[in-house]
Motif scaffolding. Structure first.
Motif, short mmCIF file in Angstrom:
data_model
loop_
_atom_site.label_atom_id
_atom_site.label_comp_id
_atom_site.label_asym_id
_atom_site.label_seq_id
_atom_site.Cartn_x
_atom_site.Cartn_y
_atom_site.Cartn_z
N LEU A 60 0.85 -1.18 0.00
CA LEU A 60 0.00 0.00 0.00
C LEU A 60 0.88 1.23 0.00
O LEU A 60 1.96 1.25 0.58
N VAL A 61 0.39 2.27 -0.63
CA VAL A 61 1.13 3.51 -0.61
C VAL A 61 0.88 4.17 0.74
O VAL A 61 -0.25 4.47 1.10
N GLY A 62 1.91 4.38 1.50
CA GLY A 62 1.77 4.95 2.83
C GLY A 62 1.42 6.42 2.80
O GLY A 62 1.61 7.11 1.80
N THR A 63 0.92 6.93 3.88
CA THR A 63 0.57 8.33 3.97
C THR A 63 1.78 9.18 4.30
O THR A 63 1.73 10.40 4.20
N GLY A 64 2.87 8.55 4.72
CA GLY A 64 4.05 9.30 5.06
C GLY A 64 4.08 9.72 6.51
O GLY A 64 5.09 10.19 7.01
N ALA A 65 2.98 9.55 7.19
CA ALA A 65 2.91 9.94 8.60
C ALA A 65 2.66 8.71 9.44
O ALA A 65 1.95 7.80 9.04
N GLN A 66 3.25 8.70 10.60
CA GLN A 66 3.04 7.58 11.51
C GLN A 66 1.64 7.67 12.11
O GLN A 66 1.18 8.75 12.48
N ALA A 67 0.97 6.57 12.19
CA ALA A 67 -0.38 6.53 12.75
C ALA A 67 -0.44 5.48 13.84
O ALA A 67 0.18 4.43 13.73
N GLN A 68 -1.19 5.76 14.86
CA GLN A 68 -1.35 4.80 15.92
C GLN A 68 -2.18 3.62 15.43
O GLN A 68 -2.96 3.73 14.50
N GLN A 69 -1.98 2.49 16.08
CA GLN A 69 -2.76 1.30 15.73
C GLN A 69 -4.22 1.56 16.02
O GLN A 69 -4.60 2.03 17.08
N LEU A 70 -5.06 1.25 15.05
CA LEU A 70 -6.50 1.39 15.23
C LEU A 70 -7.00 0.32 16.18
O LEU A 70 -6.56 -0.83 16.12
N SER A 71 -7.93 0.68 17.04
CA SER A 71 -8.50 -0.29 17.97
C SER A 71 -9.57 -1.11 17.26
O SER A 71 -10.11 -0.72 16.22
N LEU A 72 -9.91 -2.25 17.85
CA LEU A 72 -10.98 -3.08 17.29
C LEU A 72 -12.30 -2.34 17.31
O LEU A 72 -13.11 -2.48 16.39
N ALA A 73 -12.52 -1.53 18.33
CA ALA A 73 -13.75 -0.75 18.42
C ALA A 73 -13.82 0.29 17.30
O ALA A 73 -14.88 0.50 16.70
N GLN A 74 -12.69 0.94 16.99
CA GLN A 74 -12.66 1.92 15.91
C GLN A 74 -12.95 1.28 14.56
O GLN A 74 -13.72 1.81 13.75
N VAL A 75 -12.35 0.13 14.32
CA VAL A 75 -12.57 -0.55 13.05
C VAL A 75 -14.00 -1.08 12.95
O VAL A 75 -14.63 -0.98 11.89
N SER A 76 -14.53 -1.60 14.03
CA SER A 76 -15.92 -2.07 14.03
C SER A 76 -16.87 -0.93 13.71
O SER A 76 -17.80 -1.07 12.90
N ALA A 77 -16.63 0.22 14.33
CA ALA A 77 -17.49 1.40 14.09
C ALA A 77 -17.39 1.84 12.63
O ALA A 77 -18.41 2.21 12.01
N TYR A 78 -16.18 1.83 12.08
CA TYR A 78 -16.00 2.21 10.68
C TYR A 78 -16.78 1.27 9.75
O TYR A 78 -17.49 1.74 8.84
N LEU A 79 -16.66 -0.03 9.96
CA LEU A 79 -17.36 -0.98 9.11
C LEU A 79 -18.87 -0.86 9.25
O LEU A 79 -19.61 -0.98 8.27
N ASN A 80 -19.34 -0.59 10.46
CA ASN A 80 -20.78 -0.47 10.68
C ASN A 80 -21.38 0.76 10.01
O ASN A 80 -22.56 0.77 9.64
N HIS A 87 -3.78 -8.77 15.34
CA HIS A 87 -4.06 -7.33 15.39
C HIS A 87 -2.72 -6.61 15.52
O HIS A 87 -2.14 -6.56 16.60
N THR A 88 -2.22 -6.07 14.41
CA THR A 88 -0.90 -5.47 14.40
C THR A 88 -0.92 -4.14 13.65
O THR A 88 -1.88 -3.83 12.93
N SER A 89 0.16 -3.37 13.80
CA SER A 89 0.33 -2.12 13.07
C SER A 89 1.79 -1.94 12.70
O SER A 89 2.68 -2.31 13.47
N ASP A 90 2.03 -1.38 11.51
CA ASP A 90 3.40 -1.07 11.10
C ASP A 90 3.68 0.43 11.18
O ASP A 90 4.68 0.91 10.67
N GLY A 91 2.78 1.17 11.83
CA GLY A 91 2.93 2.61 11.95
C GLY A 91 2.19 3.38 10.88
O GLY A 91 1.93 4.57 11.02
#
Length: 200
Positions: free
Chosen positions: A15-35, A125-129
């Protein structure tokens, strides 16, 4: 090409990165996004288990509905609606192959209420930044396989998924220009109507 792998056990490329470091999204955040992702359209590139590539357009209408229209030379169609997945092969004169949607990992993100916090659903559940990767399965039927979803943040967006089926074969779908909020007709997911339109 094995369409059954795509959905029945059924978004690899960098994936083309945004160039900025981002915190790992929580399961609750991802669930809310999908809903809140009730409808969406966009393009996709699919990497099949044998390494071949396919491209096409995707239509999502949650809950329970998704449509993959494959470009030439494939020209096949995969859709989910009414609790079933149907695979339309343009080379066949017969009706579509049909399978229960609830036997596919893709049903996890098409559920009426996505709850990734459910016990034994998330196995990774992982993040690469830059991206957050979540691997999920049906906790009651892990034999159906799993789906690995990759998200970016700010704003949260689903970028790709990798489906691993019941025999370990993987299919990757990379989304491009996913546009939420599109108006999509229910006819796009009507398996019976599609069969009738094809004379089956």
């Amino acid at each position: 090409m094995n369409r059954r792998t795509l959905l029945l056990s059924a978004t690899a490329a960098a994936l083309v990165g945004t160039g900025a470091q981002a915190q790992q999204l929580s399961l609750a955040q991802v669930s809310a996004y999908l809903n809140q992702l009730t409808t969406a359209t966009g393009g996709f590139t699919q990497i099949n288990g044998d390494g071949t590539l396919s491209t096409g357009q995707i239509y999502i209408k949650r809950p329970g509905r998704i449509r993959f229209e494959y470009n030439a030379p494939d020209n096949s169609l995969v859709m989910a609606g009414g609790g079933s997945v149907a695979i339309f092969d343009p080379r066949s004169n017969g009706p579509a192959e049909r399978y229960p949607l609830n036997q596919t990992p893709l049903s996890i993100i098409l559920a009426d209420n996505v709850d990734l916090g459910r016990a034994r659903m998330v196995t990774g559940h992982t993040s690469d930044g830059t991206t957050t990767t979540i691997t999920a399965q049906d906790p009651d039927n892990p034999q159906y396989g799993n789906i690995q979803m990759i998200f970016t943040a700010n704003p949260i967006e689903l970028r790709q998924w990798v489906v691993t089926d019941e025999v370990g074969e993987t299919t990757t779908v990379i989304l491009n220009d996913l546009r939420p909020g599109a108006a999509i007709s229910d006819r796009q997911f009507n398996i019976i109507a599609e069969n009738n339109a094809r004379g089956n």
